[in-house]
Design a protein around this motif. Structure first.
Motif, mmCIF file in Angstrom:
data_model
loop_
_atom_site.group_PDB
_atom_site.id
_atom_site.type_symbol
_atom_site.label_atom_id
_atom_site.label_comp_id
_atom_site.label_asym_id
_atom_site.label_seq_id
_atom_site.Cartn_x
_atom_site.Cartn_y
_atom_site.Cartn_z
ATOM 1 N N PRO A 195 7.570 5.527 -4.264
ATOM 2 C CA PRO A 195 6.573 5.472 -2.495
ATOM 3 C C PRO A 195 6.397 6.390 -1.574
ATOM 4 O O PRO A 195 6.628 7.627 -1.993
ATOM 5 N N SER A 196 5.386 6.003 -0.989
ATOM 6 C CA SER A 196 4.785 7.123 0.223
ATOM 7 C C SER A 196 6.188 6.353 1.250
ATOM 8 O O SER A 196 5.805 5.436 1.462
ATOM 9 N N ILE A 197 6.017 7.453 1.860
ATOM 10 C CA ILE A 197 6.747 7.358 3.221
ATOM 11 C C ILE A 197 5.766 7.580 4.233
ATOM 12 O O ILE A 197 5.031 8.293 5.013
ATOM 13 N N ALA A 198 5.310 6.050 5.124
ATOM 14 C CA ALA A 198 5.074 6.125 6.519
ATOM 15 C C ALA A 198 5.487 5.246 7.690
ATOM 16 O O ALA A 198 6.515 4.482 6.899
ATOM 17 N N GLY A 199 5.156 5.750 8.525
ATOM 18 C CA GLY A 199 6.041 4.689 9.596
ATOM 19 C C GLY A 199 5.184 4.955 11.138
ATOM 20 O O GLY A 199 4.313 6.428 11.233
ATOM 21 N N GLY A 200 5.496 5.110 11.935
ATOM 22 C CA GLY A 200 4.805 5.535 13.098
ATOM 23 C C GLY A 200 5.028 4.060 14.475
ATOM 24 O O GLY A 200 5.520 3.548 14.233
ATOM 25 N N ARG A 201 4.703 4.711 15.576
ATOM 26 C CA ARG A 201 4.971 4.027 17.181
ATOM 27 C C ARG A 201 4.163 2.942 16.983
ATOM 28 O O ARG A 201 2.488 3.233 16.017
ATOM 29 N N GLU A 202 3.967 1.756 17.857
ATOM 30 C CA GLU A 202 3.207 1.118 18.157
ATOM 31 C C GLU A 202 1.959 1.980 18.832
ATOM 32 O O GLU A 202 2.021 3.162 20.034
ATOM 33 N N VAL A 203 0.683 1.381 18.259
ATOM 34 C CA VAL A 203 0.179 1.803 19.657
ATOM 35 C C VAL A 203 -0.193 1.445 21.083
ATOM 36 O O VAL A 203 0.608 0.166 21.181
ATOM 37 N N ASN A 222 0.382 -1.435 -0.030
ATOM 38 C CA ASN A 222 0.378 0.142 0.111
ATOM 39 C C ASN A 222 0.896 1.332 -0.229
ATOM 40 O O ASN A 222 0.262 2.508 -0.297
ATOM 41 N N PHE A 223 2.222 1.240 0.549
ATOM 42 C CA PHE A 223 3.144 2.260 -0.066
ATOM 43 C C PHE A 223 3.838 2.708 -1.624
ATOM 44 O O PHE A 223 4.246 4.228 -1.194
#
Lengths: 95, 157
Positions: free
Chosen positions: A86-94, A55-56
């Motif tokens: 690419p889309s660049i995506a990320g983030g911390r855990e829920v 999806n990215f």
């Protein structure tokens, strides 16, 4: 009919450092299948295990996102440039 | 090995503090010399995530293409990206793993109650199974930090 497919920088290690690959095909899906057949190691980075594009991973025909055209069935002509962006995506855990 | 200047570090930390409690993100531009990636510019990018910006960031393909064009105009390449983890360790998440490409550097800034407190850099393994930590080195520069350093938001606690 040869269409130019542009390869993003981090994936050029799998295309003999080429920034573009010329492929024959009439749809985006056909081009991507040929690309990942010729350069098998690209497949796991472009496609999820269920066989869909990650999806990215965005694919453009010229400057048009194929999500707004006909997805992988989008037709291509030999003057088109297909880009993998690419889309660049990320983030911390829920929490 | 990823090489920064203290100016680059200050720029990323200021960005992370300014956007707290939301995540910040940006692009690392520079050159590769053998096994070394030398960062020449840190480019702050607006977090385009439409929701849950405290734990998600998105750099759109349009922003990526603009950053890449910016890099090429300067004779540079995109070396990787940075983002912050507000009130969370500077370690990559499963979500980070699922959205990464190999060979790019993924820098994470841990922000503790608004104060940048940790930094790490990560490389995706070839088989996409995990990240491995990447060493980085910081040199001293004479540049003034960017991104409105006068705000020093981490001092406002």
């Amino acid at each position: 009919m040869a269409v130019k497919v542009m390869i993003p920088t981090p994936l050029r290690v799998y295309t003999d450092k080429k920034d573009a690959v010329l492929l024959d095909g009439t749809t985006v899906g056909e081009l991507l299948q040929k690309l990942t057949s010729q350069h098998e190691q690209l497949r796991k980075h472009l496609y999820a295990e269920n066989g869909t594009l990650r999806n990215f991973v965005n694919v453009y025909v010229n400057n048009n996102d194929i999500r707004y055209l006909n997805e992988e069935k989008t037709p291509v002509r030999d003057s088109d440039v297909v880009s993998i962006v690419p889309s660049i995506a990320g983030g911390r855990e829920v929490v | 090995m990823l090489k920064f200047t203290d100016h680059d570090i200050a720029t990323m930390n200021a960005h992370a503090a300014r956007t707290y409690p939301e995540e910040c993100c940006g692009v690392l531009l520079g050159k590769t010399d053998g096994s070394e990636k030398i960062v020449d510019e840190v480019l702050a990018i607006e977090n385009s995530s439409s929701e849950q910006r405290a734990r998600r960031f998105i750099i759109t393909p349009e922003d990526y293409r603009n950053a890449e064009a910016n890099a090429h105009q300067q004779g540079l390449d995109v070396l990787g990206f940075y983002h912050s983890h507000p009130d969370h360790p500077a370690r990559p998440s499963q979500f980070d793993l699922e959205h990464a490409f190999p060979s790019w550097s993924y820098v994470i800034i841990g922000v503790d109650h608004g104060c940048p407190s940790a930094m790490s850099s990560w490389l995706l393994l070839e088989d996409r199974s995990a990240f491995e930590e990447e060493q980085f080195e910081i040199s001293i520069s004479n540049k003034t930090p960017m991104n409105h350093p006068k705000e020093k938001p981490w001092q406002l606690k």
